[in-house]
Design a protein around this motif. Structure first.
Motif, mmCIF file in Angstrom:
data_model
loop_
_atom_site.group_PDB
_atom_site.id
_atom_site.type_symbol
_atom_site.label_atom_id
_atom_site.label_comp_id
_atom_site.label_asym_id
_atom_site.label_seq_id
_atom_site.Cartn_x
_atom_site.Cartn_y
_atom_site.Cartn_z
ATOM 1 N N LEU A 108 17.878 0.414 16.466
ATOM 2 C CA LEU A 108 18.997 -0.424 16.054
ATOM 3 C C LEU A 108 20.204 -0.235 16.967
ATOM 4 C CD1 LEU A 108 20.181 -2.507 14.223
ATOM 5 C CD2 LEU A 108 20.628 -0.732 12.504
ATOM 6 N N ASN A 141 20.100 -2.247 20.214
ATOM 7 C CA ASN A 141 20.358 -3.661 19.962
ATOM 8 C C ASN A 141 21.831 -3.913 19.679
ATOM 9 O OD1 ASN A 141 17.787 -5.608 19.574
ATOM 10 N ND2 ASN A 141 17.220 -3.492 19.145
ATOM 11 N N PHE A 180 21.141 -8.383 10.836
ATOM 12 C CA PHE A 180 19.984 -8.177 11.707
ATOM 13 C C PHE A 180 18.703 -8.434 10.944
ATOM 14 C CE2 PHE A 180 20.153 -4.032 9.723
ATOM 15 C CZ PHE A 180 18.891 -3.453 9.834
ATOM 16 N N THR A 181 17.653 -8.770 11.685
ATOM 17 C CA THR A 181 16.310 -8.908 11.133
ATOM 18 C C THR A 181 15.393 -7.901 11.819
ATOM 19 O OG1 THR A 181 15.713 -10.642 12.716
ATOM 20 C CG2 THR A 181 16.611 -11.354 10.587
ATOM 21 N N LEU A 182 14.304 -7.558 11.134
ATOM 22 C CA LEU A 182 13.372 -6.536 11.614
ATOM 23 C C LEU A 182 11.951 -7.065 11.531
ATOM 24 C CD1 LEU A 182 12.549 -3.538 12.292
ATOM 25 C CD2 LEU A 182 12.477 -3.171 9.813
ATOM 26 N N LEU A 206 17.118 3.737 9.731
ATOM 27 C CA LEU A 206 17.584 2.372 9.928
ATOM 28 C C LEU A 206 18.764 2.076 9.003
ATOM 29 C CD1 LEU A 206 16.548 0.025 11.768
ATOM 30 C CD2 LEU A 206 15.510 -0.928 9.698
ATOM 31 N N LEU A 237 20.869 -5.938 6.908
ATOM 32 C CA LEU A 237 19.498 -6.410 7.074
ATOM 33 C C LEU A 237 19.282 -7.626 6.173
ATOM 34 C CD1 LEU A 237 16.639 -5.955 8.279
ATOM 35 C CD2 LEU A 237 16.142 -4.552 6.257
ATOM 36 N N GLY A 242 12.958 -10.333 7.839
ATOM 37 C CA GLY A 242 12.071 -9.832 8.872
ATOM 38 C C GLY A 242 10.622 -10.079 8.544
ATOM 39 N N ILE A 261 13.932 -6.136 16.779
ATOM 40 C CA ILE A 261 15.158 -6.291 16.009
ATOM 41 C C ILE A 261 15.996 -7.393 16.637
ATOM 42 C CG2 ILE A 261 17.356 -5.204 15.382
ATOM 43 C CD1 ILE A 261 15.874 -2.577 15.068
ATOM 44 N N GLN A 262 16.445 -8.312 15.801
ATOM 45 C CA GLN A 262 17.387 -9.335 16.236
ATOM 46 C C GLN A 262 18.719 -9.088 15.544
ATOM 47 O OE1 GLN A 262 16.251 -13.428 15.613
ATOM 48 N NE2 GLN A 262 17.868 -14.189 16.946
#
Length: 321
Positions: A77, A80, A94-96, A115, A126, A129, A140-141
């Motif tokens: 994380l 990113n 964020f997405t996972l 995380l 979060l 994902g 991860i975005q």
């Protein structure tokens, strides 16, 4: 006994321990709907530009497969988040996407804890994902919001080139992390901190945001990444390496080659940025942990000097292919 299925895994490890509701402060209520539906529903902060970035970390390539999953999550994380810092963006969501060989609770629990701890530390939520079965990889975005984005293509000829903090610690750390060489207690502590817990440079980015002309985070090596600013801005650079900020771990581990490690090693996640001369005194008064290392110039290419003489390292940085 088999581990939890996909939906049980999501609920148990990536549900309640993450803040999926309203954020605090000026960006409150940006998450209308978080984890659990087909899509997250998000409200962009008014008057700001969204910045988004995605990275994939593959076991055995970007981190040792047998490493502590808590450390793996923290690193995944943080690296990113460094992209958001480089753009002067405040973290939002964020997405996972997690690919696992199996749903082992003994691996998932520390991974999810690392995380969540990192997400809470940096105030990012979060919101969704995916999980699937296969060789271990982590995608991860991250998405953030900014008022004054720092891009790579804004540098001008004559702008000063700066870096934040010191470079070379993460590259020097890797042989210690992989147990390829032995190190002292101090060196091991420095190695774990540099490699697993890089610090996204949000504070520096916020401070230089009104003044810098271009910026990026140093992930693949300073020289290679400065080359991206040069290419995007249609310029070159002259570097004076006499006072280049080399990390203590690189000096203690690499000796005479420490400077080359700092210039080309990668994984530092510090900032490289350019600053117009007219803002130099203003930024210097901010007393930031930054060092001027050169100037941008109209001619293409990067030229280095050391002790008043031309000098070039043997490599420029990490190559993905």
């Amino acid at each position: 006994m088999p581990g939890p299925g996909e939906f049980e895994l999501i609920r148990e490890y990536f549900g309640s321990r993450f803040n999926t509701g309203a954020r605090q402060g000026s960006d409150a209520h940006t998450v209308a709907l978080g984890i659990g539906d087909d899509c997250a529903l998000l409200n962009p902060p008014a008057g700001k530009v969204l910045a988004t970035s995605v990275d994939t970390l593959v076991a055995g390539v970007h981190f040792p497969a047998a490493e502590d999953p808590f450390r793996i999550a923290c690193r995944a994380l943080r690296v990113n988040l460094s992209d958001l810092a480089a753009m002067n963006a405040e973290p939002l969501w964020f997405t996972l996407a997690l690919t696992l060989r199996d749903s082992d609770p003994q691996w998932l629990e520390p991974f999810a804890r690392g995380l969540a701890q990192t997400a809470n530390q940096y105030g990012i939520t979060l919101v969704g994902g995916d999980t699937t079965k296969g060789p271990l990889s982590i995608t991860i975005q991250v998405t953030g919001a900014c008022e004054q984005p720092l891009r790579r293509d804004g540098a001008g000829a004559g702008d000063r080139v700066f870096v934040s903090n010191q470079l070379g610690a993460a590259a020097a750390a890797l042989p210690l992390i992989l147990r390829e060489v032995d190190g002292s207690v101090t060196q091991m502590e420095q190695a774990y901190a540099a490699y697993h817990f890089p610090e996204p440079q949000f504070a520096v980015a916020r401070a230089i945001g009104p003044y810098a002309s271009a910026a990026l985070d140093i992930s693949d090596g300073f020289l290679g990444d400065l080359g991206h600013i040069c290419e995007a801005s249609g310029l070159g650079a002259d570097l004076d390496l006499d006072n280049f900020p080399v990390a203590e771990l690189a000096r203690s581990m690499n000796g005479e080659t420490a400077l080359e490690t700092a210039l080309t090693g990668g994984d530092d996640y510090q900032l490289c940025f350019t600053l117009p001369e007219k803002h130099l005194q203003t930024v210097q008064k901010l007393q930031l942990p930054i060092t001027a290392v050169g100037r941008m110039r109209a001619a293409a290419g990067i030229q280095c000097s050391l002790d008043g003489k031309p000098w070039q390292p043997g490599a420029t940085g990490y190559r993905h292919f």
